[in-house]
Design an enzyme around this catalytic site. Structure first.
Site, PDB file in Angstrom:
ATOM      1  N   GLY A 111      -7.648 -42.270  36.796  1.00  0.00           N
ATOM      2  CA  GLY A 111      -6.529 -42.467  37.714  1.00  0.00           C
ATOM      3  C   GLY A 111      -5.534 -43.529  37.285  1.00  0.00           C
ATOM      4  O   GLY A 111      -4.872 -44.137  38.139  1.00  0.00           O
ATOM      5  N   LYS A 112      -5.395 -43.746  35.978  1.00  0.00           N
ATOM      6  CA  LYS A 112      -4.446 -44.759  35.496  1.00  0.00           C
ATOM      7  C   LYS A 112      -3.015 -44.403  35.880  1.00  0.00           C
ATOM      8  O   LYS A 112      -2.250 -45.260  36.340  1.00  0.00           O
ATOM      9  CB  LYS A 112      -4.555 -44.909  33.975  1.00  0.00           C
ATOM     10  CG  LYS A 112      -5.892 -45.438  33.490  1.00  0.00           C
ATOM     11  CD  LYS A 112      -5.871 -45.721  32.005  1.00  0.00           C
ATOM     12  CE  LYS A 112      -5.635 -44.469  31.184  1.00  0.00           C
ATOM     13  NZ  LYS A 112      -6.733 -43.490  31.315  1.00  0.00           N
ATOM     14  N   SER A 113      -2.638 -43.137  35.691  1.00  0.00           N
ATOM     15  CA  SER A 113      -1.265 -42.727  35.998  1.00  0.00           C
ATOM     16  C   SER A 113      -0.990 -42.780  37.496  1.00  0.00           C
ATOM     17  O   SER A 113       0.093 -43.190  37.929  1.00  0.00           O
ATOM     18  CB  SER A 113      -1.010 -41.314  35.461  1.00  0.00           C
ATOM     19  OG  SER A 113      -1.118 -41.284  34.052  1.00  0.00           O
TER      20      SER A 113
ATOM     21  N   SER B 130      -9.994 -41.377  30.271  1.00  0.00           N
ATOM     22  CA  SER B 130      -9.172 -40.354  30.920  1.00  0.00           C
ATOM     23  C   SER B 130      -9.835 -39.893  32.212  1.00  0.00           C
ATOM     24  O   SER B 130     -11.063 -39.768  32.288  1.00  0.00           O
ATOM     25  CB  SER B 130      -8.984 -39.154  29.981  1.00  0.00           C
ATOM     26  OG  SER B 130      -8.290 -39.533  28.813  1.00  0.00           O
TER      27      SER B 130
ATOM     28  N   GLU C 250       3.084 -39.105  33.141  1.00  0.00           N
ATOM     29  CA  GLU C 250       2.356 -37.868  33.424  1.00  0.00           C
ATOM     30  C   GLU C 250       1.318 -38.129  34.511  1.00  0.00           C
ATOM     31  O   GLU C 250       0.484 -39.024  34.389  1.00  0.00           O
ATOM     32  CB  GLU C 250       1.658 -37.352  32.166  1.00  0.00           C
ATOM     33  CG  GLU C 250       0.902 -36.055  32.422  1.00  0.00           C
ATOM     34  CD  GLU C 250       0.012 -35.648  31.262  1.00  0.00           C
ATOM     35  OE1 GLU C 250      -0.603 -34.565  31.351  1.00  0.00           O
ATOM     36  OE2 GLU C 250      -0.097 -36.417  30.295  1.00  0.00           O
TER      37      GLU C 250
ATOM     38  N   HIS D 154      -3.991 -46.730  24.009  1.00  0.00           N
ATOM     39  CA  HIS D 154      -3.938 -45.729  25.071  1.00  0.00           C
ATOM     40  C   HIS D 154      -4.016 -46.434  26.421  1.00  0.00           C
ATOM     41  O   HIS D 154      -4.904 -47.247  26.672  1.00  0.00           O
ATOM     42  CB  HIS D 154      -5.098 -44.752  24.936  1.00  0.00           C
ATOM     43  CG  HIS D 154      -5.176 -43.759  26.053  1.00  0.00           C
ATOM     44  ND1 HIS D 154      -4.211 -42.794  26.262  1.00  0.00           N
ATOM     45  CD2 HIS D 154      -6.096 -43.596  27.039  1.00  0.00           C
ATOM     46  CE1 HIS D 154      -4.545 -42.079  27.320  1.00  0.00           C
ATOM     47  NE2 HIS D 154      -5.680 -42.544  27.813  1.00  0.00           N
TER      48      HIS D 154
END
Length: 320
Positions: free
Chosen positions: A161-163, A158, A205, A141
């Site tokens: 702020g990875k995206s 989750s 996303e 992930h």
């Protein structure tokens, strides 16, 4: 153990290797798979009755022998020698298929293919293909990016702020490989290759914006199909207490093991006011420097130690 069908091998390599069916179509679902006592590279080889390969390739010498076998010169029959386990036979070099071999493959449901390419090149391509296709795999992930030509996997819980970080890096000229579910394949003893599943390819996303098609927004160069994983950046939520406990002059090299391959890792605390995109770029640049034998922290400590020695010497030489 991972395996693929002859049908898939044919579909994936039909045009590249100029493959055509000659017989044994009913065996298209025969499986080609890794064996516990044989590496992937040993799956393909020239026709061998003593140590049979799953994919038997017929070249010039093998074709000549089969012609002698069919004419009765050797005293053997096809059934005597071909009573071996094999998944596929390929006649290379554009050679004609002997009637005896065609009939044997048809009766025993063994796919028989032909190729106009020379057998050594054919086997090299198939070995590389099988090594990638049958590689041990895992799914992680995170977001996988190409940053300064280095494969970087950004991980973390989750909501960190990875995206959003990935979107910022893409806007700065870097490229997306996979979001959310990163497929990792061990294509060599110390090499992991990251890919994206066809379903998720091109998409990222971002909370509040939904699903974004990165290729359409940023262009073709914003997407990469695959990349060797070289660096893992793990985002962790940090408060003031966590930041105080950080070892600011650590010279330890952190690694993470994936599929028994050790990958260099860096931990980045996520806190208010930190520009994560700049920090990721700096971490990658620092990693590149370390590959060249330059370690900034070690260099600073050595310089500091030298300065202390010089000061100590200066104090000893100074008259009272």
């Amino acid at each position: 153990m991972p395996s693929i069908s002859v049908r898939r091998l044919f579909d994936d390599n039909q045009y590249k290797l100029q493959l055509a069916w000659a017989a044994g179509n009913s065996g298209a679902d025969n499986r080609i798979g890794v064996e516990a006592d044989k590496p992937v590279l040993a799956l393909v080889g020239h026709l061998n009755f003593i140590h049979p390969n799953q994919i038997q390739v017929v070249g010039l010498a093998e074709s000549e022998y089969l012609n002698r076998l069919e004419s009765g010169e050797t005293g053997y029959q096809f059934g005597d020698l071909f009573d071996i386990s094999m998944s596929l036979v390929i006649v290379a070099n554009g050679l004609p298929v002997s009637p005896g071999l065609r009939d044997y493959c048809h009766k025993n449901d063994i796919p028989l293919l032909t190729s106009k390419l020379e057998s050594p090149y054919l086997m090299d391509v198939l070995r590389i293909y099988l090594q990638r296709t049958l590689a041990a795999s895992s799914v992680k992930h995170g977001v996988f990016l190409d940053v300064f030509e280095i494969g970087v996997l950004i991980t973390g819980h989750s909501g960190l702020g990875k995206s959003e970080l990935a979107l910022e890096l893409i806007s700065r000229g870097h490229s997306l490989i996979a979001d959310d579910a990163v497929e990792l394949f061990r294509i060599g003893p110390e090499t992991l290759e990251g890919r994206c599943s066809p379903m998720l390819r091109d998409f990222l996303e971002v909370r509040g914006l939904g699903i974004l098609n990165i290729r359409h927004i940023f262009g073709e160069t914003s997407i990469r199909p695959k990349k060797i994983l070289q660096l893992i950046i793990n985002l962790v939520e940090a408060d003031d207490e966590y930041m105080k406990q950080l070892d600011r002059l650590s010279i330890r090299t952190e690694t993470e093991s994936i599929l028994n391959v050790n990958v260099r890792s860096v931990t980045l605390p996520v806190a208010v006011g930190r520009n994560l995109a700049v920090l990721v770029e700096a971490a990658v640049r620092n990693y590149i420097l370390q590959l060249r034998g330059k370690d900034s922290t070690r260099e600073f400590l050595e310089r500091h130690q030298t300065q202390l020695k010089e000061n100590e010497q200066h104090n000893e030489d100074r008259p009272d």
